[in-house]
Design a protein around this motif. Structure first.
Motif, short mmCIF file in Angstrom:
data_model
loop_
_atom_site.label_atom_id
_atom_site.label_comp_id
_atom_site.label_asym_id
_atom_site.label_seq_id
_atom_site.Cartn_x
_atom_site.Cartn_y
_atom_site.Cartn_z
N GLU A 54 0.83 -1.21 0.00
CA GLU A 54 0.00 0.00 0.00
C GLU A 54 0.86 1.26 0.00
O GLU A 54 1.90 1.31 0.66
CB GLU A 54 -0.91 -0.01 1.23
N VAL A 55 0.43 2.24 -0.75
CA VAL A 55 1.08 3.55 -0.79
C VAL A 55 0.02 4.60 -0.46
O VAL A 55 -1.06 4.60 -1.05
CB VAL A 55 1.69 3.85 -2.17
N LYS A 57 -0.55 8.88 0.27
CA LYS A 57 0.07 10.21 0.17
C LYS A 57 -0.70 11.20 1.02
O LYS A 57 -1.93 11.21 1.06
CB LYS A 57 0.10 10.67 -1.28
N THR A 62 4.83 10.75 1.50
CA THR A 62 4.41 9.49 0.88
C THR A 62 4.82 8.34 1.77
O THR A 62 5.98 8.25 2.17
CB THR A 62 5.06 9.32 -0.51
N GLN A 64 4.80 4.12 2.42
CA GLN A 64 4.69 2.85 1.72
C GLN A 64 4.82 1.70 2.72
O GLN A 64 5.65 1.75 3.63
CB GLN A 64 5.78 2.73 0.66
N SER A 72 8.41 -0.44 6.19
CA SER A 72 7.69 0.72 5.67
C SER A 72 8.66 1.87 5.47
O SER A 72 9.78 1.85 6.01
CB SER A 72 6.61 1.15 6.67
#
Lengths: 110, 112
Positions: A54-55, A57, A62, A64, A72
């Protein structure tokens, strides 16, 4: 030994530069959270990531979550002086037990 | 105003003298948790509670007790404090498990 290894511990950069903070573990987590803490205050949640890969913003930030849900990263684009603070990652087991990294102290110079 | 409050904010005590740090939230949250923060170690979870009368150990529960008799309160009890419990303590609450945790302002405890 920390369950979550966070790096770097300290980061001092100029305004406008980009940076990445890493949070690594050999354990799998049900979710991974990123917090920011100001001196004299409690941590404030920035984001929660739940799905592997999953990303998310949040303006210039940002986040991840690794495919295997063990690591992460937090990337800040064009850092501003207002980004200065302590950044903490926290992995959750069964959504109840939380394990925090040791933190990254970020200083953004004007 | 929705908030988590802790009392006291600062406490200096001596080894062996029982103390209680109170935590209260006015958001009707089910989940509450206690953490300690030490330099270079980040936050470590002491105990958590998923609801009234439901508590469980976190990563570092030794030397601490908790109780959850009412939904809004989650006191942290040190029956016989020792110098290695000198730390910054945070209480947090969340609507339910996995939800956003809201942290209190912290209690700085020094045990001499």
């Amino acid at each position: 030994t920390q369950l979550l290894e966070q790096s770097p511990q300290f980061l001092s950069i100029q305004e406008g530069e980009n940076l990445t903070v890493y949070c690594n573990s050999s354990s799998v987590f049900s979710s991974l959270q990123w917090y920011r803490q100001e001196p004299g205050e409690g941590p404030v949640l920035l984001v929660t990531v739940v799905t592997g890969g999953e990303v998310k913003k949040l303006k210039r930030l940002t986040f991840q979550f690794g495919d295997a849900r063990k690591d992460s990263s937090l990337h800040i684009t064009a850092a501003q002086t207002g980004d200065t603070g302590l950044y903490l990652c926290a992995g959750a087991r069964n959504f109840n037990k939380f394990y925090f990294g040791s933190g990254t102290k970020l200083n953004v110079k004007p | 105003e929705a908030q988590v409050t802790q009392n006291p904010r600062y406490l200096i005590t001596v080894t062996g003298k029982k103390l209680t740090v109170t935590c209260s939230q006015n958001m009707n949250h089910e989940y509450m948790s206690w953490y300690r923060q030490d330099p270079g170690l980040g936050l470590r979870q002491i105990y958590y509670s998923m609801n009234v009368e439901v508590t469980d150990k976190g990563d570092v529960p030794e030397g601490y007790k908790v109780s959850r008799k009412e939904k809004r309160n989650f006191p942290l009890i040190l029956e016989s404090p020792s110098p290695n419990q000198t730390s910054l303590y945070f209480c947090a609450s969340a609507p339910g498990q996995g939800d956003t945790q809201y942290f209190g302002p912290g209690t700085r405890l020094t045990v001499l």
